[in-house]
Design an enzyme around this catalytic site. Structure first.
Site, PDB file in Angstrom:
ATOM      1  N   THR A 214       1.406  -3.624  -9.903  1.00 43.97           N
ATOM      2  CA  THR A 214       0.764  -2.629 -10.772  1.00 43.97           C
ATOM      3  C   THR A 214       1.130  -1.211 -10.344  1.00 43.97           C
ATOM      4  O   THR A 214       1.032  -0.281 -11.126  1.00 43.97           O
ATOM      5  CB  THR A 214      -0.767  -2.784 -10.776  1.00 43.97           C
ATOM      6  OG1 THR A 214      -1.256  -2.788  -9.426  1.00 43.97           O
ATOM      7  CG2 THR A 214      -1.173  -4.070 -11.470  1.00 43.97           C
TER       8      THR A 214
ATOM      9  N   LYS B 121       1.812   2.424 -12.527  1.00 41.92           N
ATOM     10  CA  LYS B 121       1.209   3.735 -12.244  1.00 41.92           C
ATOM     11  C   LYS B 121       2.281   4.795 -12.056  1.00 41.92           C
ATOM     12  O   LYS B 121       2.147   5.933 -12.524  1.00 41.92           O
ATOM     13  CB  LYS B 121       0.324   3.638 -10.995  1.00 41.92           C
ATOM     14  CG  LYS B 121      -0.876   2.726 -11.156  1.00 41.92           C
ATOM     15  CD  LYS B 121      -1.500   2.391  -9.813  1.00 41.92           C
ATOM     16  CE  LYS B 121      -2.428   1.201  -9.948  1.00 41.92           C
ATOM     17  NZ  LYS B 121      -2.827   0.634  -8.658  1.00 41.92           N
TER      18      LYS B 121
ATOM     19  N   HIS C 281      -2.067 -15.300  -9.012  1.00 38.44           N
ATOM     20  CA  HIS C 281      -1.466 -14.006  -8.643  1.00 38.44           C
ATOM     21  C   HIS C 281      -0.333 -14.124  -7.644  1.00 38.44           C
ATOM     22  O   HIS C 281       0.090 -13.107  -7.087  1.00 38.44           O
ATOM     23  CB  HIS C 281      -2.532 -13.079  -8.044  1.00 38.44           C
ATOM     24  CG  HIS C 281      -3.434 -12.449  -9.052  1.00 38.44           C
ATOM     25  ND1 HIS C 281      -3.086 -11.334  -9.782  1.00 38.44           N
ATOM     26  CD2 HIS C 281      -4.676 -12.788  -9.461  1.00 38.44           C
ATOM     27  CE1 HIS C 281      -4.085 -11.005 -10.588  1.00 38.44           C
ATOM     28  NE2 HIS C 281      -5.058 -11.874 -10.410  1.00 38.44           N
TER      29      HIS C 281
ATOM     30  N   LYS D 213       8.218  -7.797   0.126  1.00 33.46           N
ATOM     31  CA  LYS D 213       8.258  -6.506  -0.574  1.00 33.46           C
ATOM     32  C   LYS D 213       9.386  -5.618  -0.041  1.00 33.46           C
ATOM     33  O   LYS D 213       9.708  -4.596  -0.620  1.00 33.46           O
ATOM     34  CB  LYS D 213       6.899  -5.808  -0.465  1.00 33.46           C
ATOM     35  CG  LYS D 213       5.788  -6.576  -1.202  1.00 33.46           C
ATOM     36  CD  LYS D 213       4.440  -5.896  -1.041  1.00 33.46           C
ATOM     37  CE  LYS D 213       3.317  -6.710  -1.686  1.00 33.46           C
ATOM     38  NZ  LYS D 213       3.338  -6.677  -3.157  1.00 33.46           N
TER      39      LYS D 213
ATOM     40  N   LYS E 182       2.760   0.275  -0.867  1.00 32.78           N
ATOM     41  CA  LYS E 182       2.165  -1.013  -1.212  1.00 32.78           C
ATOM     42  C   LYS E 182       1.923  -1.776   0.083  1.00 32.78           C
ATOM     43  O   LYS E 182       2.326  -1.323   1.158  1.00 32.78           O
ATOM     44  CB  LYS E 182       3.063  -1.815  -2.148  1.00 32.78           C
ATOM     45  CG  LYS E 182       4.480  -2.052  -1.652  1.00 32.78           C
ATOM     46  CD  LYS E 182       5.287  -2.819  -2.688  1.00 32.78           C
ATOM     47  CE  LYS E 182       5.528  -1.966  -3.936  1.00 32.78           C
ATOM     48  NZ  LYS E 182       5.901  -2.740  -5.115  1.00 32.78           N
ATOM     49  N   ARG E 183       1.259  -2.909  -0.030  1.00 33.24           N
ATOM     50  CA  ARG E 183       1.003  -3.732   1.141  1.00 33.24           C
ATOM     51  C   ARG E 183       2.318  -4.024   1.869  1.00 33.24           C
ATOM     52  O   ARG E 183       3.335  -4.290   1.243  1.00 33.24           O
ATOM     53  CB  ARG E 183       0.333  -5.035   0.696  1.00 33.24           C
ATOM     54  CG  ARG E 183      -0.070  -5.983   1.798  1.00 33.24           C
ATOM     55  CD  ARG E 183      -1.044  -7.019   1.261  1.00 33.24           C
ATOM     56  NE  ARG E 183      -0.520  -7.672   0.060  1.00 33.24           N
ATOM     57  CZ  ARG E 183       0.154  -8.812   0.070  1.00 33.24           C
ATOM     58  NH1 ARG E 183       0.443  -9.410   1.210  1.00 33.24           N
ATOM     59  NH2 ARG E 183       0.564  -9.365  -1.061  1.00 33.24           N
TER      60      ARG E 183
END
Length: 843
Positions: free
Chosen positions: A674, A678, A375, A572, A566-567
Site C-alpha cells: 500500500t 501512497k 495477505h 522486500k 517499509k518493514r
C-alpha cells in the site's frame, strides 16, 4: 516541558450558540478551555503542551460523540447487516488531525488556536501514536475503517488494546534497538471504557460430556483459568457525513485483581499474581514466539480477542431483538489474514455449546458469516500451531476442528475420489512430522469467500498457495485490490497538494478519487507545473528538517529524494537498494560517473526483534551511510539516511516529499503493498518489479510513467526450477562483484571483514530472493531514472500523471467491492440527533 504562553486569566469566549458541540470558533474555544479546566484540571499558565493537546482532543471528541451516538442509535433501531472487521493490528495513526479533516473543522480549529496565540502544529505533534500494528496489515485496516465510515456502512473494527505498541525503534551504532512503546503513558483521550460490556474468556482445562434436558449429548468446557475482556471504544468518523463507527479494542483483566486472603498471609506478590498473569495477554503486539511460552501467549492473545468480539456481536444481535439462528443475516465478519482464524471454531463453540444449535445449522451460520482475506504468499507466514500446545490452551476448539476436518475431508473424498495426497494437503491438520493445526486451512474451510489483495496475488493464490482449495471451491475465490484513504494520505498529510488540486478541479475527488484525473487537463499549463514543483520542494524542505532532527544528517532539498520505507525483510530487498548506492559510490570514487545526479536515499522500517538478517540489513544501510555521508568527495552528491521508528506520523511527512518510490520486492512475493499507492497518490514515480499491486499501478499510470525492472513471477519460477546459481552473476558482472567485494572487505565496517559476511555469503550461495539476478536490470533502470529526472518539465508531467491516475487505489473503491461482492451490506445514512432528542429518548 515548558508551558506555552497563554495570557492569564483568560476570559471564556462569549458563545451565542446554544449547541455545546457547535463548530463555530467561539464554541471551539469555549470547549477547549472547559476541558483544560474541568477535564485536565489546569489553568493556562501552568499548562504544558500535552495538557493543551488533551484539552483540544477532548473538545473535538465531543463533536464526534454526537455523531457517534446518533449512528449507534440508528443502527440499534434498524438493525442493518453490520461489518465486523477482525484484525490483530490497527495502525490508526494520530486521531486528532484525522478527526479535524473528516469533521470539516481543521481551518476553524487552526484559526481558533491562532487567536489564542497557540501553535496549532505543535499541539498536533503532542499526540502519542498508537503503535498497534507492525506494517501494512494494520495500516490497511485503518484505511478500511475510514472508508467504511465515509461510505456510511455500519461497521465495527475489533482488535486488541495492546498496552505497549510493537516497539519504539532507535538506532545505536547503526543497529536497531527495541525500546518499550509507552503510547498510553499520558492516557488516550479518544477512547471510552465500556466495563459493563466485559466478557469472560476461558483458557486451558478439559472438556466434559453431559446429556441435556432433551436427551442430547453435549460438551461442557471446564477451563483451567478465566480472564475478563474489557472493551475500549474509539469513534471513527466518516468524511463530511454523520456516520461515526466504532473501533472496539479489548484489554485483558483478571476475574479478581486482588486476593485479600493471600495478602493477609503475607504473600504480597501472590495477592496480585492473577492480575499480572491475565494482563500479560494484552501487554504487547506479537510476543516473540521462538519459545514455548511465547507461542502460548500469542495463541491465547488471538483467541482472546476473537472470543471477546464474537460474544460482543451476539450480545448486540440479541439486544436488537434478533434470534440466534439469524446471526449471519446481521453480521458479516472479515478475517484480516490468519491471525483471527480461530474465530471460526469459536463461533461454532458458541452456537453449538452455548446456544445449543444443531451442528449443521451452526455450520451454515458460521460459513455465511465469515470471509477471509489472505495477505501473504510466503508459506512460512501462514500460522500453524503444534497440536499439543493447541490441546493445552483450547481443548474444546481442537475437538471442534477435528469434527470440522472429518466432515470436510469426506467432501474432499467425494470431489477427488482416490486422491489421497490431496486429502493430506487439504487437511486442517498437518500430519507430516510434528502435527500442527493449519489456521489458513481453517479460514478457507469456514469462510464463504476468500480473497487476495492484488490481481497477481489472487492469481498466485488460486494457482499456487491455495490451489487445492481453489480447485475444490472456485466460486469462493475473488480479488479485491487494496487501497488507501485519500483523507489521511493526501488531504491530511499533503495540504499543499490538496489545495493545488482543489483550486483546480474542486474537492469532489476527496470521496471520489477517480475524479482527480481531471488535473490531467492542466498538464500543459506551465504555471500549474511550476506550482506542482513548488509544492514538492516545500514538502522536501519539511522532510529535510525532520531528517536533521531525527538523524543529525543535513540533506539537500534540491537533490532527488529516493525513498524506501517499509518493514525490513529480505524479500522486500532493501539490500538491493544498498547495492545501487555502493555502485554509485564506487563510480564517483573511481571517476567513472559522468554528470552525476545528486540523490538522497531515505530508508525507514522496523525489523522483527528475532530476525537477525533484517537487523543486519539495517546495519548495512547505516554503515554505508556513515562512509558516504562523511566522504568529502561525494557527500554533496550522495546522502544516505535511515529515519528511526518509521510510523504513520512520519509517513505523513515522507510520502508527500518523495520523488522516487522504491517498490523492489522479488516478483511473486509481495501480496499487494500500500506504500506504493501512497507514494503515487502524492506524485512520486515508482521504480519497481512486476509484483503485487505494482502491476495494476503501472497499468493505471502508464508504462511510460513507471520504471520497470527485474524478472517476472513466471521467470522467477523458471529460474528456480532450472537451478539458480547466484555465483554465476557475481563472476559475470564486474560492478556487482566490486560492490560485494567492497562490503566483504570491511570497507563499510571499519575493517571488520566478518560483520557483513553472513549477508554476502547468503547472496553468493543461496540468494533466495534473486538480488544478484535482478541487479543489472535494477542498475540500468536507475540510470534511466537519473536521465529522466534531469528533465524537470518531463519529470513534473510524469509526477502529475501519477497523482491523476491513482484513483483506483482509494480504499473507498476496495470497500465498495467488499460490500457488493462479499459482505452484502448497504450504506445506512445517519440522521443526527440533537441534544433535545437525546434527552427525549432517555425519558
Amino acid at each position: 516541558m515548558g508551558a506555552p504562553h497563554v495570557s492569564a486569566p483568560v476570559p471564556l469566549p462569549a458563545d451565542d450558540d446554544d449547541d455545546r458541540t457547535s463548530f463555530s470558533k467561539e464554541s471551539l474555544k469555549r470547549a477547549f478551555f472547559d476541558h483544560l479546566f474541568y477535564t485536565i484540571g489546569k489553568f493556562p499558565k501552568i499548562s504544558g503542551k500535552n495538557d493543551l493537546y488533551l484539552a483540544l482532543a477532548h473538545a473535538i471528541r465531543d463533536r464526534s460523540l454526537q455523531r457517534w451516538i446518533s449512528s449507534t442509535a440508528q443502527y440499534n433501531q434498524t438493525a442493518p447487516r453490520t461489518v465486523a472487521y477482525l484484525s490483530a493490528e490497527f495502525l490508526m495513526g494520530p486521531h486528532l488531525g484525522n478527526h479535524l479533516i473528516n469533521l470539516g473543522i481543521a481551518d476553524s480549529v487552526r484559526e481558533a488556536m491562532a487567536e489564542l496565540k497557540l501553535d496549532f502544529n505543535e499541539i498536533l505533534r503532542q499526540e502519542e501514536e498508537p503503535g498497534l500494528g507492525n506494517g501494512g496489515l494494520g495500516r490497511l485496516a485503518a484505511c478500511f475503517l475510514d472508508s467504511l465510515a465515509t461510505g456510511q456502512i455500519p461497521a465495527f473494527g475489533y482488535g486488541i488494546r495492546y498496552e505497549y505498541g510493537i516497539f519504539f525503534q532507535t538506532i545505536i551504532d547503526g543497529w536497531q534497538v527495541e525500546n518499550t512503546d509507552k503510547w498510553l503513558r499520558y492516557g488516550n483521550p479518544w477512547e471510552i471504557q465500556r466495563a459493563e460490556w466485559a466478557v469472560e474468556i476461558k483458557l486451558g482445562g478439559h472438556t466434559e460430556q453431559y446429556t441435556d434436558d432433551a436427551g442430547y449429548l453435549r460438551v461442557r468446557w471446564a477451563p483451567e483459568k478465566t480472564v475478563v475482556g474489557v472493551p475500549f471504544d474509539s469513534p471513527i468518523p466518516g468524511y463530511r457525513v454523520n456516520t461515526t463507527n466504532t473501533l472496539r479494542l479489548w484489554r485483558a483483566e483478571a476475574t479478581e485483581s486482588f486476593d485479600f486472603s493471600v495478602f493477609n498471609q503475607g504473600d504480597y506478590l501472590g495477592a496480585v499474581s492473577k492480575k499480572v498473569t491475565s494482563e500479560n495477554l494484552t501487554k504487547v503486539l506479537y510476543p516473540n514466539d521462538e519459545t514455548t511460552q511465547g507461542k502460548e501467549l500469542r495463541l491465547e492473545q488471538q483467541y482472546f480477542f476473537v472470543s471477546c468480539s464474537l460474544q460482543d456481536m451476539i450480545r448486540i444481535h440479541l439486544a436488537r431483538g434478533g434470534a440466534i439462528g439469524d446471526f449471519d443475516k446481521k453480521f458479516a465478519i472479515q478475517l484480516n489474514d490468519t491471525h483471527p482464524a480461530i474465530a471460526i471454531a469459536e463461533l461454532m463453540r458458541l452456537l453449538v455449546d452455548e446456544h445449543l444449535l444443531p451442528w449443521d445449522q451452526a455450520w451454515g451460520i458460521t460459513t455465511r458469516s465469515f470471509s477471509y482475506t489472505n495477505h501473504t504468499l510466503l508459506p512460512e507466514a501462514l500460522e500453524r500451531w503444534p497440536l499439543d500446545l493447541f490441546q493445552r490452551i483450547l481443548p474444546r476448539h481442537l475437538e471442534l476442528i477435528y469434527e470440522i476436518n472429518a466432515r470436510f475431508l469426506n467432501d474432499v473424498r467425494i470431489h477427488f475420489l482416490g486422491d489421497e495426497s490431496r486429502i493430506s494437503r487439504l487437511s486442517l491438520i498437518d500430519e507430516s512430522g510434528e502435527r500442527y493445526v493449519r489456521m489458513a486451512h481453517l479460514a478457507c474451510v469456514g469462510s464463504h469467500a476468500i480473497n487476495g489483495v492484488a490481481e497477481l496475488h489472487s492469481d498466485l493464490l488460486k494457482h499456487g498457495l491455495l490451489k487445492d482449495f481453489y480447485e475444490m471451491w472456485p466460486e469462493k475465490f475473488t480479488n479485491v485490490t487494496n487501497g488507501v484513504t485519500p483523507r489521511r494520505w493526501l488531504v491530511l498529510s499533503n495540504p499543499r497538494l490538496t489545495s493545488l488540486v482543489t483550486n483546480a478541479i474542486g474537492d469532489a475527488w476527496v470521496t471520489d478519487l477517480p475524479r482527480i484525473r481531471l488535473i490531467e487537463d492542466y498538464i500543459d499549463d506551465a504555471a500549474f507545473r511550476q506550482e506542482w514543483r513548488a509544492v514538492k520542494r516545500a514538502n522536501k524542505v519539511d522532510l529535510a528538517a525532520l531528517i536533521l532532527r531525527r538523524t543529525g544528517v543535513k540533506v539537500d532539498p534540491d537533490s532527488m529524494f529516493d525513498v524506501l520505507v517499509k518493514r525490513i525483510h529480505e524479500y522486500k530487498r532493501q539490500h538491493l537498494a544498498v547495492l545501487h548506492i555502493v555502485t554509485l559510490y564506487h563510480r564517483l570514487k573511481s571517476g567513472r560517473a559522468r554528470d552525476p545526479l545528486p540523490r538522497t536515499f531515505i530508508f525507514g522500517g522496523k525489523a522483527a526483534p528475532g530476525y537477525h538478517t533484517a537487523k543486519l540489513m539495517i546495519k548495512l544501510i547505516t554503515s554505508v551511510g556513515d562512509v558516504v555521508n562523511n566522504d568529502p568527495d561525494v557527500r554533496d552528491l550522495l546522502k544516505v539516511v535511515f529515519i528511526p521508528n518509521f510510523n504513520v506520523t512520519q509517513g505523513q511527512c515522507i510520502y508527500p516529499a518523495a520523488e522516487l518510490s522504491e517498490q523492489i520486492s522479488l516478483a511473486g512475493k509481495e501480496a499487494s503493498g500500500t506504500g506504493n499507492m501512497k507514494f503515487a497518490m502524492n506524485g512520486a514515480l515508482t521504480i519497481g518489479t512486476m509484483d503485487g499491486a505494482n502491476i495494476e499501478l503501472r497499468d493505471q499510470v502508464g508504462a511510460e510513467n513507471f520504471f520497470l525492472f527485474g524478472h517476472t513471477a513466471a521467470e522467477v519460477r523458471h529460474i528456480k526450477t532450472a537451478g539458480y546459481h547466484p555465483g554465476d552473476y557475481y563472476h559475470s558482472h564486474s560492478e556487482l562483484r566490486t560492490c560485494l567485494d567492497l562490503i566483504q572487505s570491511g570497507f563499510f565496517s571499519r575493517g571488520d571483514t566478518e560483520l557483513f559476511r553472513p549477508l554476502v555469503d547468503n547472496l553468493l550461495r543461496h540468494d533466495p530472493y534473486l538480488l544478484l539476478a535482478d541487479y543489472q536490470s535494477y542498475i540500468e533502470c536507475q540510470d534511466l531514472v537519473s536521465q529522466a529526472y534531469r528533465d524537470h518539465e518531463g519529470w513534473t508531467r510524469m509526477s502529475i500523471l501519477n497523482t491523476a491516475r491513482s484513483g483506483k487505489f482509494s480504499s473507498d473503491r476496495s470497500i465498495r467491492e467488499y460490500a457488493e461482492q462479499i459482505w452484502n451490506v448497504k450504506p445506512v445514512p445517519v440522521e443526527l440527533y440533537d441534544e433535545a432528542e437525546m434527552e427525549h429518548t432517555l425519558r
